[in-house]
Motif scaffolding. Structure first.
Motif, PDB file in Angstrom:
ATOM      1  N   VAL A 228       0.870  -1.182   0.000  1.00  0.00           N
ATOM      2  CA  VAL A 228       0.000   0.000   0.000  1.00  0.00           C
ATOM      3  C   VAL A 228       0.907   1.232   0.000  1.00  0.00           C
ATOM      4  CG1 VAL A 228      -1.774   1.304   1.221  1.00  0.00           C
ATOM      5  CG2 VAL A 228      -1.825  -1.209   1.263  1.00  0.00           C
ATOM      6  N   ARG A 229       0.644   2.160  -0.910  1.00  0.00           N
ATOM      7  CA  ARG A 229       1.449   3.384  -0.957  1.00  0.00           C
ATOM      8  C   ARG A 229       0.589   4.592  -0.600  1.00  0.00           C
ATOM      9  NH1 ARG A 229       0.858   6.337  -5.814  1.00  0.00           N
ATOM     10  NH2 ARG A 229      -0.424   5.265  -7.385  1.00  0.00           N
ATOM     11  N   TYR A 230       1.231   5.603  -0.048  1.00  0.00           N
ATOM     12  CA  TYR A 230       0.523   6.810   0.358  1.00  0.00           C
ATOM     13  C   TYR A 230       0.543   7.830  -0.769  1.00  0.00           C
ATOM     14  CZ  TYR A 230      -1.019  10.855   3.024  1.00  0.00           C
ATOM     15  OH  TYR A 230      -1.732  11.952   3.485  1.00  0.00           O
ATOM     16  N   LEU A 231      -0.599   8.467  -1.011  1.00  0.00           N
ATOM     17  CA  LEU A 231      -0.722   9.490  -2.039  1.00  0.00           C
ATOM     18  C   LEU A 231      -1.300  10.755  -1.412  1.00  0.00           C
ATOM     19  CD1 LEU A 231      -0.635  10.335  -5.053  1.00  0.00           C
ATOM     20  CD2 LEU A 231      -2.991   9.475  -5.232  1.00  0.00           C
ATOM     21  N   PRO A 232      -0.496  11.820  -1.286  1.00  0.00           N
ATOM     22  CA  PRO A 232      -1.048  13.081  -0.766  1.00  0.00           C
ATOM     23  C   PRO A 232      -2.078  13.636  -1.746  1.00  0.00           C
ATOM     24  CG  PRO A 232       1.362  13.099  -0.737  1.00  0.00           C
ATOM     25  CD  PRO A 232       0.938  11.941  -1.578  1.00  0.00           C
ATOM     26  N   LEU A 233      -3.266  13.860  -1.262  1.00  0.00           N
ATOM     27  CA  LEU A 233      -4.362  14.335  -2.111  1.00  0.00           C
ATOM     28  C   LEU A 233      -4.415  15.857  -2.076  1.00  0.00           C
ATOM     29  CD1 LEU A 233      -6.787  13.209  -3.793  1.00  0.00           C
ATOM     30  CD2 LEU A 233      -8.147  13.397  -1.702  1.00  0.00           C
ATOM     31  N   ASP A 234      -4.641  16.465  -3.221  1.00  0.00           N
ATOM     32  CA  ASP A 234      -4.795  17.917  -3.278  1.00  0.00           C
ATOM     33  C   ASP A 234      -6.025  18.330  -2.473  1.00  0.00           C
ATOM     34  OD1 ASP A 234      -4.190  20.589  -4.690  1.00  0.00           O
ATOM     35  OD2 ASP A 234      -6.312  20.225  -5.149  1.00  0.00           O
ATOM     36  N   VAL A 235      -5.865  19.295  -1.584  1.00  0.00           N
ATOM     37  CA  VAL A 235      -6.960  19.666  -0.683  1.00  0.00           C
ATOM     38  C   VAL A 235      -8.146  20.226  -1.456  1.00  0.00           C
ATOM     39  CG1 VAL A 235      -7.633  21.057   1.307  1.00  0.00           C
ATOM     40  CG2 VAL A 235      -5.347  20.059   1.214  1.00  0.00           C
ATOM     41  N   ALA A 236      -7.876  21.007  -2.503  1.00  0.00           N
ATOM     42  CA  ALA A 236      -8.975  21.549  -3.304  1.00  0.00           C
ATOM     43  C   ALA A 236      -9.769  20.429  -3.966  1.00  0.00           C
ATOM     44  CB  ALA A 236      -8.427  22.511  -4.354  1.00  0.00           C
ATOM     45  N   GLN A 237      -9.075  19.408  -4.442  1.00  0.00           N
ATOM     46  CA  GLN A 237      -9.758  18.249  -5.038  1.00  0.00           C
ATOM     47  C   GLN A 237     -10.588  17.529  -3.979  1.00  0.00           C
ATOM     48  OE1 GLN A 237      -7.029  15.430  -6.772  1.00  0.00           O
ATOM     49  NE2 GLN A 237      -8.602  13.862  -7.048  1.00  0.00           N
ATOM     50  N   PHE A 238     -10.006  17.371  -2.787  1.00  0.00           N
ATOM     51  CA  PHE A 238     -10.722  16.753  -1.680  1.00  0.00           C
ATOM     52  C   PHE A 238     -11.983  17.538  -1.337  1.00  0.00           C
ATOM     53  CE2 PHE A 238     -11.310  17.048   2.982  1.00  0.00           C
ATOM     54  CZ  PHE A 238     -11.681  15.752   3.264  1.00  0.00           C
ATOM     55  N   GLU A 239     -11.862  18.858  -1.264  1.00  0.00           N
ATOM     56  CA  GLU A 239     -13.010  19.702  -0.926  1.00  0.00           C
ATOM     57  C   GLU A 239     -14.109  19.580  -1.973  1.00  0.00           C
ATOM     58  OE1 GLU A 239     -14.092  24.440  -0.233  1.00  0.00           O
ATOM     59  OE2 GLU A 239     -11.996  23.775  -0.200  1.00  0.00           O
ATOM     60  N   GLN A 240     -13.717  19.537  -3.237  1.00  0.00           N
ATOM     61  CA  GLN A 240     -14.705  19.413  -4.306  1.00  0.00           C
ATOM     62  C   GLN A 240     -15.494  18.112  -4.192  1.00  0.00           C
ATOM     63  OE1 GLN A 240     -12.997  19.508  -8.221  1.00  0.00           O
ATOM     64  NE2 GLN A 240     -14.961  19.782  -9.246  1.00  0.00           N
TER      65      GLN A 240
END
Length: 305
Positions: A228-240
């Motif tokens: 399993v690898r970690y992927l930092p998600l863009d906060v703006a994408q998360f908010e959308q």
């Protein structure tokens, strides 16, 4: 449990994940628990061992009725980030609790709150609610949790973890987080109701392990038997994406917390020391790997997010 130690506890938000976990835990420990809900039928169908009581934080009358006879309360605000609205909710709770003769309130801020004021409603509405409850005449213990593990067992995370080996979350890879389970939150809230835990304090609480994103992914890999690898998600994408589930105002309130932390202003905000929590409350937190192993991850196999 002896009558001497029995508590009559009102838990707000008992149809929600956090309030529901607290209500079920307290009921399982033998306390007389009433859960404040908007949908009594749903709470009744879900079970949990507590008595659902219809009410709304916006209604002073319904809160007075719900609090009547309660000796203790565990309070969490809903995903509402308008300052005037949360101020109104908190005043209604404080007034109803004082009128009912409640001996202690445990207030779950649902998020850590920085020492300094910010422009983030996700923090400042909780700070205001805490101030109002503390001034309301009933002793208060505040618990400030970080981020919940259950966020990862969800339609927007579970399938990617199980099927693709990707753990995506809107935090930088190097961010240290004491990920906490709802059950551990319930243990903490229940313990904070006890008279030997000094009132008036703020407890910065979290889970058993403080982990970076890649370290969390490695724990998942160990528990699930796959990479399993970690992927930092863009906060703006998360908010959308969150806006489609919660609505834009609530999504903005939640995402503001991640914008603040991801901006590097509070590197330790999500990382309270686990040993300090266990020592202060005399409880045992659940290791992250044990929590991961206990979840039915097969539910997300080949399921689209």
């Amino acid at each position: 449990m002896t009558q001497e130690h029995l508590k009559r506890v009102l838990v707000t938000g008992a149809n929600g994940y956090q309030g529901g976990a607290v209500a079920r835990w307290l009921a399982g420990q033998g306390h007389d628990v009433r859960g404040l809900v908007r949908d009594v039928a749903k709470a009744t169908a879900d079970g949990g061992g507590f008595t659902p009581v219809r009410g709304d934080l916006s209604s002073a009358e319904s809160l007075r009725a719900a609090f009547r006879g309660a000796s203790h309360a565990v309070v969490v605000m809903p995903l509402e980030y308008d300052l005037d609205t949360v101020t109104h909710y908190a005043r209604n709770v404080a007034d109803a609790a004082l009128e009912a003769g409640v001996r202690r309130i445990v207030f779950n801020t649902n998020t850590p709150v920085p020492d300094e004021t910010t422009d983030r409603p996700g923090f400042e509405t909780r700070r205001r609610a805490e101030e109002i409850l503390r001034a309301g005449g009933v002793p208060v213990v505040t618990i400030r949790p970080p981020v919940y593990l259950e966020n990862l067992f969800s339609p927007w995370n579970g399938p990617a973890i199980v099927n693709d080996g990707v753990l995506a979350y809107p935090l930088p890879a190097e961010q240290r987080v004491a990920w906490m389970s709802h059950e551990d939150l319930a243990k903490v809230a229940a313990r904070a109701l006890d008279a030997d835990v000094p009132a008036g304090q703020v407890l910065h609480v979290g889970g058993a392990d403080v982990l970076t994103g890649p370290e969390l992914a490695a724990v998942f890999g160990q528990a699930l038997g796959r990479e399993v690898r970690y992927l930092p998600l863009d906060v703006a994408q998360f908010e959308q994406g969150l806006a489609g589930l919660l609505g834009a105002p609530a999504a903005a309130g939640v995402a503001g917390i991640y914008h603040h932390v991801g901006g590097g202003q509070a590197p330790d905000l999500l990382a309270p020391r686990p040993a300090a929590v266990e020592e202060a409350l005399g409880i045992q937190l659940t290791p992250t790997v044990e929590w991961v192993k206990a979840q039915p991850w097969e539910h997300w196999t080949h399921t689209g997010a």
